[in-house]
Motif scaffolding. Structure first.
Motif, PDB file in Angstrom:
ATOM      1  N   VAL A  34       0.713  -1.373   0.097  1.00 52.33           N
ATOM      2  CA  VAL A  34       0.002  -0.143   0.114  1.00 52.33           C
ATOM      3  C   VAL A  34       0.865   1.325   0.077  1.00 52.33           C
ATOM      4  CG1 VAL A  34      -1.532   1.562   1.442  1.00 52.33           C
ATOM      5  CG2 VAL A  34      -2.126  -0.778   1.125  1.00 52.33           C
ATOM      6  N   ILE A  35       2.137   1.282   0.738  1.00 56.43           N
ATOM      7  CA  ILE A  35       2.902   2.330   0.716  1.00 56.43           C
ATOM      8  C   ILE A  35       3.454   2.599  -0.412  1.00 56.43           C
ATOM      9  CG2 ILE A  35       5.124   3.279   1.758  1.00 56.43           C
ATOM     10  CD1 ILE A  35       4.142   1.917   4.423  1.00 56.43           C
ATOM     11  N   ALA A  36       3.793   1.633  -1.101  1.00 59.83           N
ATOM     12  CA  ALA A  36       4.544   1.624  -2.552  1.00 59.83           C
ATOM     13  C   ALA A  36       3.273   2.212  -3.232  1.00 59.83           C
ATOM     14  CB  ALA A  36       4.839   0.153  -3.011  1.00 59.83           C
ATOM     15  N   GLY A  37       2.016   1.600  -3.311  1.00 62.83           N
ATOM     16  CA  GLY A  37       1.047   2.237  -4.357  1.00 62.83           C
ATOM     17  C   GLY A  37       0.920   3.551  -3.934  1.00 62.83           C
ATOM     18  N   LEU A  38       1.084   4.219  -2.815  1.00 67.24           N
ATOM     19  CA  LEU A  38       0.995   5.795  -2.381  1.00 67.24           C
ATOM     20  C   LEU A  38       1.932   6.448  -3.267  1.00 67.24           C
ATOM     21  CD1 LEU A  38      -0.322   7.882  -0.720  1.00 67.24           C
ATOM     22  CD2 LEU A  38       1.318   7.236   1.056  1.00 67.24           C
ATOM     23  N   ILE A  39       3.127   5.979  -3.150  1.00 63.37           N
ATOM     24  CA  ILE A  39       4.088   6.491  -3.870  1.00 63.37           C
ATOM     25  C   ILE A  39       4.000   6.649  -5.451  1.00 63.37           C
ATOM     26  CG2 ILE A  39       6.707   6.612  -4.197  1.00 63.37           C
ATOM     27  CD1 ILE A  39       7.097   5.307  -1.280  1.00 63.37           C
ATOM     28  N   VAL A  40       3.774   5.500  -5.902  1.00 61.72           N
ATOM     29  CA  VAL A  40       3.608   5.372  -7.237  1.00 61.72           C
ATOM     30  C   VAL A  40       2.396   6.561  -7.710  1.00 61.72           C
ATOM     31  CG1 VAL A  40       2.813   4.055  -9.200  1.00 61.72           C
ATOM     32  CG2 VAL A  40       4.321   3.200  -7.441  1.00 61.72           C
ATOM     33  N   GLY A  41       1.329   6.653  -6.829  1.00 62.69           N
ATOM     34  CA  GLY A  41       0.269   7.516  -7.028  1.00 62.69           C
ATOM     35  C   GLY A  41       0.728   9.060  -7.071  1.00 62.69           C
ATOM     36  N   LEU A  42       1.509   9.185  -6.013  1.00 65.39           N
ATOM     37  CA  LEU A  42       1.871  10.679  -6.033  1.00 65.39           C
ATOM     38  C   LEU A  42       2.705  10.940  -7.381  1.00 65.39           C
ATOM     39  CD1 LEU A  42       3.205  11.000  -2.248  1.00 65.39           C
ATOM     40  CD2 LEU A  42       1.059  11.934  -3.561  1.00 65.39           C
ATOM     41  N   VAL A  43       3.640  10.136  -7.709  1.00 61.64           N
ATOM     42  CA  VAL A  43       4.285  10.063  -8.964  1.00 61.64           C
ATOM     43  C   VAL A  43       3.479  10.478 -10.363  1.00 61.64           C
ATOM     44  CG1 VAL A  43       5.986   9.442 -10.543  1.00 61.64           C
ATOM     45  CG2 VAL A  43       6.372   9.233  -8.137  1.00 61.64           C
ATOM     46  N   LEU A  44       2.455   9.332 -10.378  1.00 55.58           N
ATOM     47  CA  LEU A  44       1.560   9.780 -11.532  1.00 55.58           C
ATOM     48  C   LEU A  44       0.746  10.843 -11.189  1.00 55.58           C
ATOM     49  CD1 LEU A  44       0.251   5.633 -11.579  1.00 55.58           C
ATOM     50  CD2 LEU A  44       2.047   6.936 -13.207  1.00 55.58           C
ATOM     51  N   GLY A  45       0.199  11.161 -10.246  1.00 54.88           N
ATOM     52  CA  GLY A  45      -0.608  12.300 -10.225  1.00 54.88           C
ATOM     53  C   GLY A  45      -0.006  13.573 -10.537  1.00 54.88           C
ATOM     54  N   LEU A  46       1.465  13.754 -10.300  1.00 60.49           N
ATOM     55  CA  LEU A  46       2.360  14.702 -10.687  1.00 60.49           C
ATOM     56  C   LEU A  46       2.514  14.905 -12.199  1.00 60.49           C
ATOM     57  CD1 LEU A  46       4.888  14.790  -7.567  1.00 60.49           C
ATOM     58  CD2 LEU A  46       3.030  16.467  -7.911  1.00 60.49           C
ATOM     59  N   ILE A  47       2.503  13.620 -12.696  1.00 64.52           N
ATOM     60  CA  ILE A  47       2.871  13.652 -14.141  1.00 64.52           C
ATOM     61  C   ILE A  47       1.719  14.131 -14.908  1.00 64.52           C
ATOM     62  CG2 ILE A  47       3.086  11.819 -16.114  1.00 64.52           C
ATOM     63  CD1 ILE A  47       4.997  10.373 -14.283  1.00 64.52           C
ATOM     64  N   ALA A  48       0.391  13.492 -14.333  1.00 62.77           N
ATOM     65  CA  ALA A  48      -0.742  13.879 -15.034  1.00 62.77           C
ATOM     66  C   ALA A  48      -1.070  15.470 -14.722  1.00 62.77           C
ATOM     67  CB  ALA A  48      -1.921  13.284 -14.292  1.00 62.77           C
TER      68      ALA A  48
END
Length: 458
Positions: free
Chosen positions: A32-46
């Motif tokens: 879940v923590i890994a997913g949180l980090i990936v989500g932050l990165v994807l959100g910034l890219i989007a």
């Protein structure tokens, strides 16, 4: 010269091989923590990609994050109805195995109220301390009337089911006049129907054994399927967090930064002061409690759904905290419906002070007493239509504050909802533990042992 031969020691018989510890990356918390980090990165890219066309439509990545996140939330809730029905029927029917079942129910409601009152007091105090900075940099452009308003009569109307399944259809009209209908269900009605069926099975006795056995079998199957869905939490986390970052960015958080900080500070005080005082007062280890409930805290934080993670809350209560299964399967669904220290206590208190400050309205002691009253009673009053926004509208209308202030806080809803839900599920696990300890039915050895439910992959 004599030679002495030393015989090798015989290997002990019936040696039990200790199970190997599973790798850290198989634990749901790490994923879940890994997913949180990936989500932050994807959100910034989007957000960097920007919008599409003059209409400023979301780009492909934002759309993908939105759809995946929405699909995951739907999967979390699709099995809620069969889960509640089967869990409550079987648990109520088996309450004959638990001594003082009526006392357990009464104690549960009392401790729901006690912890809600303590939480709202913390919220009011933090709101008053942070009052001078709460509305700094906040523009009134976002002020708007809410689409739904909390009402005290919702409790009474929510109790009366329109059909045996507690289902209804909600119609809505878009800006271009298109009317759409979507199914809706009342958790409170389903809970009431299930309790009635469970009590009836209890009264009937042995004739109802096939129904109870069927409920337990279906419950086991539903919990297994729902656990498969929960295992997808890392993907859902990445999508939900990414969508929030892509949609709102950091500008909204900066303008409402004081409000967000005040809210999380109040929730932190409840976590590290209020709950620990209650636990220590009952002779329970604070550190052990948080080790035991960590799986559901982390899931509640990222999924923002108390109902969606209810099976995990039950597993944590039974397997990690030592709460009797029959009682946990009754108290946890009830708590997921009406026990919300984050959404129904702390958030409305600080938000009401925020709205009053923004519109230049002074609050007196009567207003603060009303806030406390709404926090303790209001979550039950809006249980049929529960939600932080509904609770906020109920609080504002009770105090006579402008409902348009609700729109000011929408920009940071996703950010604050993560902490609110994490606190909600913590309280929903705490109360059954405390009540079980007070009534002498808590398995203390299970509570103090290494958590058996960690969310690790099977």
């Amino acid at each position: 010269m004599s030679h002495t031969t030393t015989e090798p020691a015989a290997a002990p018989e019936n040696t039990v091989e200790q199970p190997k510890a599973k790798p850290f990356y198989t634990h749901l918390g790490f994923q879940v923590i890994a997913g949180l980090i990936v989500g932050l990165v994807l959100g910034l890219i989007a957000r960097a990609i920007g919008t599409v066309g003059e209409a400023k439509d979301p780009n492909w990545l934002t759309t993908l994050l939105t759809e995946v996140g929405s699909a995951y939330v739907k999967l979390l809730t699709v099995l809620v109805i069969p889960l509640i029905v089967t869990a409550v029927i079987s648990s109520v029917a088996r309450l004959r195995q638990v001594t003082n079942a009526a006392r357990l129910a009464v104690q549960t409601l009392i401790w729901f109220a006690i912890t809600a009152l303590a939480s709202v007091v913390v919220g009011i105090v933090v709101g008053l301390i942070s009052k001078p900075w709460l509305t700094a940099g906040v523009s009134g452009d976002a002020a708007s009337e809410p689409g739904r308003v909390g009402e005290w009569t919702a409790f009474l109307t929510g109790l009366v089911p329109s059909n045996i399944f507690g289902l209804s259809v909600r119609a809505s009209q878009s800006a271009d006049g298109v009317i759409t209908a979507s199914p809706n269900f009342s958790i409170l009605q389903i809970l009431l129907i299930s309790i009635a069926l469970g009590i009836a099975a209890l009264k009937v006795g042995s004739k109802a054994d096939p129904l109870v056995s069927l409920s337990e079998s279906v419950l086991a199957v539903v919990q297994t399927v729902l656990w498969w869905v929960i295992r997808l939490a890392p993907i859902g986390t990445a999508a939900l967090i990414g969508k929030a970052v892509a949609t709102y960015g950091w500008a909204s958080l900066a303008s409402l930064g004081a409000f967000v900080v005040a809210l999380y500070l109040a929730m932190l005080i409840v976590w590290v002061l209020v709950y620990p005082v209650i636990l220590r007062g009952h002779g329970l280890s604070v550190a052990q409690f948080y080790r035991n409930v960590w799986p559901v805290i982390s899931l509640g934080f990222v999924t923002r759904s108390s109902m969606g993670v209810m099976p995990v809350t039950e597993q944590v209560a039974e397997k990690n905290l030592g709460v009797p299964r029959e009682y946990a399967s009754f108290a946890v669904p009830l708590g997921a419906t009406t026990k919300m220290d984050g959404c129904a206590a702390i958030y409305p208190a600080i938000a009401a002070i925020f709205v009053a400050q923004f519109y230049g309205i002074d609050l007196n002691i009567t207003h603060y007493l009303l806030i406390a009253f709404v926090a303790v009673i209001g979550s039950a009053a809006t249980a049929g239509t529960t939600g932080a926004t509904v609770m906020l509208t109920l609080t504002l209308s009770t105090l006579g504050l402008p409902l348009a202030g609700v729109g000011l806080l929408i920009a940071v809803e996703a950010i604050v909802d993560m902490g609110r839900t994490a606190l909600n599920v913590t309280g929903q696990a705490l109360v059954p533990t405390i009540v079980s300890k007070r009534e002498g039915v808590l398995d203390v050895d299970t509570y103090n042992a290494k958590p058996s439910f960690t969310g690790a992959a099977a």
